[in-house]
Design a protein around this motif. Sequence first.
Motif, PDB file in Angstrom:
ATOM      1  N   MET A  31       3.647   2.089  10.623  1.00  0.00           N
ATOM      2  CA  MET A  31       2.604   1.996   9.611  1.00  0.00           C
ATOM      3  C   MET A  31       2.150   0.546   9.497  1.00  0.00           C
ATOM      4  SD  MET A  31       2.788   5.195   8.509  1.00  0.00           S
ATOM      5  CE  MET A  31       2.090   5.314   6.872  1.00  0.00           C
ATOM      6  N   SER A  32       0.915   0.325   9.063  1.00  0.00           N
ATOM      7  CA  SER A  32       0.485  -1.036   8.745  1.00  0.00           C
ATOM      8  C   SER A  32       1.365  -1.552   7.612  1.00  0.00           C
ATOM      9  CB  SER A  32      -0.984  -1.041   8.327  1.00  0.00           C
ATOM     10  OG  SER A  32      -1.797  -0.701   9.418  1.00  0.00           O
ATOM     11  N   GLY A  33       1.887  -2.749   7.763  1.00  0.00           N
ATOM     12  CA  GLY A  33       2.796  -3.303   6.763  1.00  0.00           C
ATOM     13  C   GLY A  33       3.819  -4.187   7.449  1.00  0.00           C
ATOM     14  N   THR A  34       4.897  -4.498   6.738  1.00  0.00           N
ATOM     15  CA  THR A  34       5.922  -5.391   7.279  1.00  0.00           C
ATOM     16  C   THR A  34       6.995  -4.607   8.018  1.00  0.00           C
ATOM     17  OG1 THR A  34       7.287  -5.269   5.288  1.00  0.00           O
ATOM     18  CG2 THR A  34       5.548  -6.952   5.323  1.00  0.00           C
ATOM     19  N   VAL A  35       7.840  -5.351   8.732  1.00  0.00           N
ATOM     20  CA  VAL A  35       8.994  -4.740   9.399  1.00  0.00           C
ATOM     21  C   VAL A  35       9.874  -4.048   8.364  1.00  0.00           C
ATOM     22  CG1 VAL A  35      11.127  -5.222  10.662  1.00  0.00           C
ATOM     23  CG2 VAL A  35       9.001  -6.380  11.321  1.00  0.00           C
ATOM     24  N   ARG A  36      10.117  -4.728   7.246  1.00  0.00           N
ATOM     25  CA  ARG A  36      10.962  -4.177   6.190  1.00  0.00           C
ATOM     26  C   ARG A  36      10.383  -2.853   5.665  1.00  0.00           C
ATOM     27  NH1 ARG A  36      14.056  -7.201   2.657  1.00  0.00           N
ATOM     28  NH2 ARG A  36      12.820  -9.058   3.180  1.00  0.00           N
ATOM     29  N   GLU A  37       9.087  -2.839   5.405  1.00  0.00           N
ATOM     30  CA  GLU A  37       8.447  -1.632   4.872  1.00  0.00           C
ATOM     31  C   GLU A  37       8.529  -0.476   5.858  1.00  0.00           C
ATOM     32  OE1 GLU A  37       5.105  -3.833   2.014  1.00  0.00           O
ATOM     33  OE2 GLU A  37       4.625  -3.302   4.087  1.00  0.00           O
ATOM     34  N   ASN A  38       8.439  -0.792   7.148  1.00  0.00           N
ATOM     35  CA  ASN A  38       8.524   0.260   8.158  1.00  0.00           C
ATOM     36  C   ASN A  38       9.934   0.835   8.267  1.00  0.00           C
ATOM     37  OD1 ASN A  38       6.108   1.003  10.068  1.00  0.00           O
ATOM     38  ND2 ASN A  38       5.814  -1.141   9.467  1.00  0.00           N
ATOM     39  N   VAL A  39      10.937  -0.033   8.181  1.00  0.00           N
ATOM     40  CA  VAL A  39      12.320   0.460   8.243  1.00  0.00           C
ATOM     41  C   VAL A  39      12.637   1.313   7.007  1.00  0.00           C
ATOM     42  CG1 VAL A  39      14.754  -0.216   8.268  1.00  0.00           C
ATOM     43  CG2 VAL A  39      13.095  -1.462   9.672  1.00  0.00           C
ATOM     44  N   LEU A  40      12.126   0.888   5.847  1.00  0.00           N
ATOM     45  CA  LEU A  40      12.424   1.578   4.584  1.00  0.00           C
ATOM     46  C   LEU A  40      11.499   2.757   4.308  1.00  0.00           C
ATOM     47  CD1 LEU A  40      13.185  -1.441   2.205  1.00  0.00           C
ATOM     48  CD2 LEU A  40      14.795   0.278   3.045  1.00  0.00           C
TER      49      LEU A  40
ATOM     50  N   GLY B  80      10.278 -13.148   9.658  1.00  0.00           N
ATOM     51  CA  GLY B  80      11.439 -12.270   9.667  1.00  0.00           C
ATOM     52  C   GLY B  80      11.077 -10.834   9.345  1.00  0.00           C
ATOM     53  N   MET B  81      11.818 -10.221   8.411  1.00  0.00           N
ATOM     54  CA  MET B  81      11.565  -8.825   8.050  1.00  0.00           C
ATOM     55  C   MET B  81      10.246  -8.629   7.307  1.00  0.00           C
ATOM     56  SD  MET B  81      15.217  -7.103   7.049  1.00  0.00           S
ATOM     57  CE  MET B  81      15.612  -8.231   5.712  1.00  0.00           C
ATOM     58  N   ASP B  82       9.664  -9.736   6.827  1.00  0.00           N
ATOM     59  CA  ASP B  82       8.392  -9.647   6.097  1.00  0.00           C
ATOM     60  C   ASP B  82       7.195  -9.939   7.001  1.00  0.00           C
ATOM     61  OD1 ASP B  82       9.538  -9.040   3.544  1.00  0.00           O
ATOM     62  OD2 ASP B  82      10.221 -11.124   3.441  1.00  0.00           O
ATOM     63  N   THR B  83       7.405  -9.897   8.296  1.00  0.00           N
ATOM     64  CA  THR B  83       6.310 -10.074   9.267  1.00  0.00           C
ATOM     65  C   THR B  83       5.459  -8.807   9.325  1.00  0.00           C
ATOM     66  OG1 THR B  83       7.666 -11.551  10.608  1.00  0.00           O
ATOM     67  CG2 THR B  83       5.744 -10.563  11.678  1.00  0.00           C
ATOM     68  N   GLN B  84       4.127  -8.978   9.275  1.00  0.00           N
ATOM     69  CA  GLN B  84       3.212  -7.850   9.384  1.00  0.00           C
ATOM     70  C   GLN B  84       3.187  -7.346  10.826  1.00  0.00           C
ATOM     71  OE1 GLN B  84       1.276  -6.308   6.999  1.00  0.00           O
ATOM     72  NE2 GLN B  84       2.097  -7.603   5.350  1.00  0.00           N
ATOM     73  N   VAL B  85       3.264  -6.018  11.004  1.00  0.00           N
ATOM     74  CA  VAL B  85       3.308  -5.454  12.360  1.00  0.00           C
ATOM     75  C   VAL B  85       1.932  -5.051  12.867  1.00  0.00           C
ATOM     76  CG1 VAL B  85       5.661  -4.628  11.992  1.00  0.00           C
ATOM     77  CG2 VAL B  85       3.727  -3.068  11.560  1.00  0.00           C
ATOM     78  N   GLY B  86       0.915  -5.037  11.981  1.00  0.00           N
ATOM     79  CA  GLY B  86      -0.424  -4.623  12.397  1.00  0.00           C
ATOM     80  C   GLY B  86      -0.565  -3.109  12.431  1.00  0.00           C
ATOM     81  N   GLU B  87      -1.796  -2.644  12.597  1.00  0.00           N
ATOM     82  CA  GLU B  87      -2.041  -1.196  12.635  1.00  0.00           C
ATOM     83  C   GLU B  87      -1.325  -0.573  13.828  1.00  0.00           C
ATOM     84  OE1 GLU B  87      -5.723   2.034  12.399  1.00  0.00           O
ATOM     85  OE2 GLU B  87      -6.145  -0.089  12.745  1.00  0.00           O
TER      86      GLU B  87
END
Length: 568
Positions: free
Chosen positions: A416-425, A455-462
């Motif tokens: 999903m668009s968002g951070t690494v942390r948001e995608n894992v959670l 780090g975990m708050d890096t945006q991964v893009g669409e």
Amino acid sequence: MDSMKGLWTYVRQSKVPKALMAGTFFLSILETVFGLAVPLITMRMINDFSVKGFSFNILIIVGIFLLVQAILSGITFYAMRIIGEKVIASMRNNVWSHVLRMRVPYFDEHESGETMSRITQDTNVIKELITEQIISFITGLLAIIGSIAVLLWIDWKMTLLMLIAVPLTIAVMLPLGQKINKVAKANQDELASFSGQLGRVLTNIRLVKSVQTEDLEAENGAKKIQQLYHYGLKEARILAVLSPIMTLVMMLVLIALFGYGGAQVATGNISAGALVAIMIYLIQIIVPFTQMATFFTALQKAAGATERLQSILKQPIEQQDGVTPKHGQAIIFENVAFRYTDKPVLQNINFTIPHGKVTAFVSASGGGKTTIFSLLERFYERDAGMIRYGEQPLETIALKDWRGLIGYVPQESPLMSGTVRENVLYGADTTQEADVIRALQQANAWEFVQQLEHGMDTQVGESGVKLSGGQKQRIAIARALVNNPEILLLDEATSNLDNESESLVQQALTTAMAGRTTIIIAHRLSTITHADQILLFENGVVTGQGTHQQLEVSHSYYQQLVKKAFQH
């Protein structure tokens, strides 16, 4: 009629305070009363002018009445917007919540952009009716009724002359309104289809560019735009007939009344003040009457939009209720059959997936491997047979609890668009950073995540466009592991990776599989030779079952696959 009932149902379901609705209606009546009083005061002022001269006091009273009417109009408009926004917010919540719980087959048959258009565009059409049209229609209707009542008291003959226009106008409006309804529904359907096409193209924009289909998609879009243009012209043609006819009828009535009224004043049958009051009341009738054309157009559009929303809300949703699953059980397929439309995919298959073991599915493309995953995740319902988790039939287990047991790693990792942390959670039961780090470590992803800029708050893009394929895959594995699932579904998560990425992901999967019931869809035999059991599918039927060594000796089709897989 059904769509209007549906619209009223939405209004009731929105739980708008009755006091607010009653208060708004009362203020509308009060606004109309003040508006109706102004011509009567004006009539008295004009009639008294010839006898007593100009009265400044009456002029102040007229001004106060107009000011109060304007204030009431503003309050009523704002209150109606509150009601309208509450109704639309409730409606969107209901539709969105329902869409999220609908069964997967609906999404197989409908483009996502089309469904998005229903939730946004169709609700906007209804919002326009409630917030912009209904209040003007109600106040206009009250003004018409009140004005006619006062006019009958002032001069019933002139009033009857004016009322001749009503049946003429209705005779024109009804058939044209029905045509607008048909055009509006077709226009909304075409708009939804266009939104679906836009969503499909923009989601796959890299594919469009890589295979150079920009011109093709531009042409397809131009066809849809041209169709929308034609529907817009159809609607404009109807309105081009409707509005001038109503205006013509009103002007004819106005001219007739002026002529008749002038003659009555000349003969002394009515006063000059009465004629002025009649003209003001006539304006209070004409203005809302001409606005009714717009209201009925909006009403017909809202009826079509409501009908389409109801069609979505009638779609069946996934059954959520059930019992709590017992942990540590085997998965058992008993005479399971499934078909897509008329095409059989699985035919009376029987097998057991032992708890804590690794089971691999092997078949040619279209052999039914992915379908079994979909049945396990309860995206589809089997046509025959039984799937059990231990002694519990799958459909008797609470859906949330069952899917909570499963961690799924697809072949193409959707981020999903968002951070690494948001995608894992995403979808996780935990928000603890320690759990995120643990999952990333198990997925062999913690090292590269630490090296990212934030780090975990890096945006991964669409769709994770800022990460490599191997990095995306390991984030997907971490997401599957963060809830510590009991069952792991792997759709050959290394098949599209380079050698280095494949090695890293394979290490992560080996760690992830430890102690879990793991089911692998195998695209390459080299990745599943370690499996505790391999199930071989041919044309939707299980034709072989055993370890790699057993099948390599006993199964001719598997021998062919091995030869192709390991030949140099």
